[in-house]
Design an enzyme around this catalytic site. Structure first.
Site, short mmCIF file in Angstrom:
data_model
loop_
_atom_site.label_atom_id
_atom_site.label_comp_id
_atom_site.label_asym_id
_atom_site.label_seq_id
_atom_site.Cartn_x
_atom_site.Cartn_y
_atom_site.Cartn_z
N GLY A 29 0.92 -1.17 -0.04
CA GLY A 29 0.11 -0.13 0.13
C GLY A 29 0.92 1.07 0.10
N ASN A 78 9.29 -8.76 15.82
CA ASN A 78 9.63 -10.04 15.08
C ASN A 78 10.82 -9.59 14.27
OD1 ASN A 78 9.85 -11.72 13.10
ND2 ASN A 78 7.66 -12.35 12.89
N LYS A 128 12.50 -11.17 11.96
CA LYS A 128 12.45 -11.41 10.51
C LYS A 128 11.39 -10.58 9.76
CE LYS A 128 11.97 -15.45 7.48
NZ LYS A 128 11.36 -16.92 7.54
N THR A 129 10.16 -10.31 10.31
CA THR A 129 9.30 -9.37 9.55
C THR A 129 9.97 -8.07 9.57
OG1 THR A 129 7.92 -9.23 11.47
CG2 THR A 129 7.25 -10.77 9.47
N GLY A 143 7.21 0.71 15.96
CA GLY A 143 6.72 0.52 14.59
C GLY A 143 7.96 0.78 13.65
N VAL A 144 7.97 0.17 12.37
CA VAL A 144 9.16 -0.02 11.50
C VAL A 144 9.13 0.40 10.17
CG1 VAL A 144 9.03 -2.55 11.27
CG2 VAL A 144 11.19 -1.50 11.08
N GLU A 175 7.90 2.89 8.16
CA GLU A 175 8.54 4.20 7.35
C GLU A 175 9.87 4.50 7.72
OE1 GLU A 175 4.54 6.75 6.68
OE2 GLU A 175 4.25 5.35 8.29
MO1 MOS Z 1 2.03 5.39 5.41
S1 MOS Z 1 2.57 6.51 4.14
O1 MOS Z 1 1.46 6.47 6.56
O2 MOS Z 1 0.58 4.48 4.84
#
Ligand code: MOS
Length: 740
Positions: free
Chosen positions: A238, A631, A633-634, A703-704, A706
């Site tokens: 996305g 995780n 790996k991900t 969180g990773v 961006e």
């Molecule tokens: Mo992101 S660009 O906040 O889906």
């Protein structure tokens, strides 16, 4: 003690994906289906004077055509991100006869088969009164204005006296940087299938926000939100273009209503270049003033972006510069112009990503002027707190990122002189940049059920764009319940599940996993209650706090787990199907106390062939402080993807418009160059992996998604300067810019 969280866990959905069982938006089996094809404007400005569908309507299979002249009444949705209603463009599809850009939806044709719909659509004649389009920023200067906010962040900021301190600085750097329009280009184009049942509609979508899509479509159609059901279990990428809700999700619904059929609407790759957003072009002016010892005395960042003639979306390049480095004098401004191009939208690290290209290129240029190592310059100016909000960081291990990535990369062996390093006939360059992205978190809910067969379920109306949400949800449950990940079934991507926020802003992990953990803990508490309530249970009569559960068993605290009973036994003995826990969690006062920000360092090696002026990124070593890594790996996989996308931004990506008519010249994957495997070489990803102690009560992850792209383009440009002595301030760095 089980520790699924933090380990290297393969994707729960991997098998489904590689065996073709994963159902993407257009893959769901539906019956009574008709096919819709959208017709898009071929002019960029003006109005539609006539739509002649007489020939089209005679074609076999024709069912209906909808356009501004005959479409049902649609309403502008509330357009409030916080209340989860956010259209990509506030102008409602088919609102009137006005045309604002090439690619705007003008009509939709519905026919029995896809081929009939395509052919029928080709016979619809649209007449226009075309006005000269405004495509280039220079042509649009009469529309220049200063947008005030971007999602609550003021777009103008100042502290101290940036202009005065710049004027009197020992060492100055001032330059303009340019980044072009880019498109997200996920592998899976957008699609929408609508199935009505009475006054309720089910939409099979590819969306980063099932709750947002549900609310936005409901408001646009003018029906209650509980009458709309959005299903999106798998998403083929996305990167932001599936975050807000675009008109195709409404088009399929009205087409299905009109024809009394289920309707399938797929966007073509060409339509993906006009119908679900892009990253605006940016023009940025950076002015840095420093003392001879390298300490910044003034930071100024001025940004000019494009937005559309129908809505506002601002690429907020300067907001990070307010606090990226320590400096008493700072000024940021943003300007926008309106062009006849569709409305921009978030694209992986909107603002931060192009903003850091400019700022981190400028820091490299300043380092050369000061004759200070670029890593050292950043350490000298390290911000120990957020100087814009005056808050302490919740946690920050940026210096560790420079250190561990620099060491692995071998930065100490770098000769700073441009053109000083070679590999045969190739020029070798080493460059680096800081990476950063906010640590966002939103309210999220989840439910966990321990079932009488010894398995468990975890559900939430969150999304998995490919980043790994299915897997991380089960890891958290696994640790709480002490049962293996493969005995836990996750469900997501369905607006009927407990609500969760947009999978954007890199906040899925921080928003959803704390609720998952609390729900799992609650489910376990319920299970303990079941075990002590039952007269047949060996735990009967114990107090709740005397009993504990682990490794799939309930037992008396302090004794061996084997002395107790299994979860199945506890439930079966009580003739009970499940023990269930539910949680809704939201961020709180910690957001007032601390600034939440993730950090990283990107180190890049390029090799430039001087004969063909071509740069190749031969090696990347990156380190990120994203709080706790759920995780490995991900998370690593996300970083490979973000870094790859950053290499594309640096060297290839550029959407080209025809300034005469506003047509999109590169609206396909042959002309819009993206990195392929052959373009990507060694990538090493390191994580500091220290939990953020304040972001939530349980998990500590920021969180990773961006952060991994940020800084890459600057690190590449800096490496190219080191290799060649050429400073390129305009992306992408294609051979024409390296020639001569
Ligand atoms: Mo992101 S660009 O906040 O889906």
């Amino acid at each position: 003690m089980s520790t699924a969280v933090g380990s290297f866990v393969s994707r729960k959905d991997g098998h489904q994906k590689v065996t073709g069982q994963a159902r993407y938006a257009a893959d769901h089996p539906i019956t009574n289906v008709a096919h819709a094809v959208a017709i898009c404007s071929t002019v960029a400005s003006g109005r539609v004077t006539a739509i002649d569908s007489s020939a089209a309507e005679k074609m076999p299979g024709f069912l209906a055509i909808l356009h501004h002249g005959n479409a049902p009444k649609l309403f502008r949705p509330v357009n409030n991100f916080e209340s989860a209603s956010k259209p990509g463009e506030i102008r409602v599809v088919f609102e009137d006869d006005k045309v604002h850009y090439v690619g705007q939806y003008l009509a939709v044709v519905i026919a029995e088969t896809l081929q009939q719909a395509q052919h029928t659509a080709s016979l619809v004649k649209i007449s226009y009164e075309a006005a000269p389009p405004v495509i280039e920023t220079e042509q649009a200067m009469s529309t220049l204005y200063d947008p005030s906010e971007f999602f609550g962040e003021k777009l103008k900021a100042q502290r101290g006296d940036p202009a005065g301190q710049f004027a009197s600085a020992d060492v100055k750097h001032e330059a303009d940087y340019f980044t072009p329009i880019e498109h997200h280009n996920p592998m899976e184009p957008s699609a929408s299938m609508a199935v009505w049942d009475g006054d309720e509609v089910t939409l099979f979508e590819t969306t980063q926000w099932v709750v947002g899509a549900r609310n936005t479509v409901a408001e646009t159609l003018g029906i209650p939100e509980e009458k709309v059901h959005v299903i999106s279990p798998f998403i083929g990428g996305g990167f932001g273009c599936k975050g807000f809700t675009w008109p195709h999700s409404v088009l399929s619904a009205i087409a299905a209503k009109k024809t009394g059929r289920s309707v399938k609407l797929n966007l073509t790759r060409k339509q993906m270049f006009s119908a679900c957003g892009h990253r605006s072009e940016t023009r940025q002016k950076i002015k840095l003033g420093a003392a001879k010892d390298g300490k910044l005395t003034s930071v100024q960042h001025e940004t000019m972006v494009q937005t559309s003639t129908v809505d506002e979306f601002v690429e907020a390049c300067g907001t990070t510069s307010r606090f990226l480095y320590s400096c008493p004098n700072m000024g940021i401004t943003h300007h926008a112009v309106r062009v006849n191009i569709a409305t921009p939208t978030p694209m992986r690290a909107p603002g931060e990503n192009p903003g850091l290209f400019a700022m981190e290129s400028a820091m490299d240029e300043l380092a050369y002027k000061l004759n200070i190592d670029p890593v050292q310059l950043r350490i000298i100016n390290h911000a120990d707190k957020n100087e814009h909000t005056n808050q302490p960081w919740s946690s920050k291990y940026l210096k560790e990122c420079y250190q561990i990535a620099g060491e692995k990369f071998g930065w100490a062996k770098r000769n700073p002189k441009p053109r000083s390093m070679r590999d045969g006939k190739l020029l070798v360059g080493w460059g680096m940049a800081t990476a950063t992205y906010p640590g966002m978190r939103s309210p999220g809910a989840a439910k966990v059920r321990i079932l009488q067969d010894g398995t468990a379920q975890v559900i939430s109306a969150t999304q998995d764009m490919g980043g790994g949400t299915y897997t991380t949800m089960t890891q958290v449950v696994s640790d709480v319940l002490g049962i293996p990940v493969d005995k836990i079934r996750p469900a997501l991507g369905d607006s009927h599940l407990p609500p969760a926020p947009v999978s954007g802003g890199s906040m899925t992990t921080a928003s959803v996993l704390p609720a998952v953990k609390q729900a799992a803990t609650e489910a376990l508490k319920k299970l303990v209650q079941v075990a002590i309530a039952n007269p047949q249970s060996p735990l009967h009569g114990k107090k709740e706090d005397e009993v504990t559960a682990a490794n799939g068993r309930v037992f008396v605290k302090g004794s061996a787990p084997e002395s107790g009973i299994t979860y199945e036994q506890a439930l079966l003995a009580n003739n009970q199907a499940a023990a269930e826990g539910e949680s809704f969690m939201a961020p709180g006062k910690e957001r007032e106390k601390y600034a939440f920000q993730s950090w990283g360092a990107q180190f890049v090696e390029v090799k430039v062939d001087p004969e063909i002026a071509k740069a190749t990124v031969s090696r990347v070593v990156s380190a990120f402080d994203i709080g706790k890594v759920i995780n490995r790996k991900t998370a690593q996989s996300q970083a490979y993807s973000g870094i790859t996308m950053g290499v594309g931004m640096a060297l290839m990506e550029h959407t080209v418009y025809d300034h005469r008519d506003g047509g999109i010249i590169t609206s396909n994957l042959a002309d819009y160059a993206l990195p392929v495997h052959a373009d990507i070489h060694s990538i090493d990803v390191l994580f500091v992996d220290k939990p953020d102690p304040h972001i939530d009560p349980y998990i500590g992850a920021r969180g990773v998604g961006e952060i991994t792209i940020t800084g890459v383009a600057a690190a590449v440009a800096n490496a190219i300067y080191h290799a060649t002595g050429k400073r390129i301030r305009e992306l992408p760095i294609t051979p024409d810019k390296l020639l001569g």
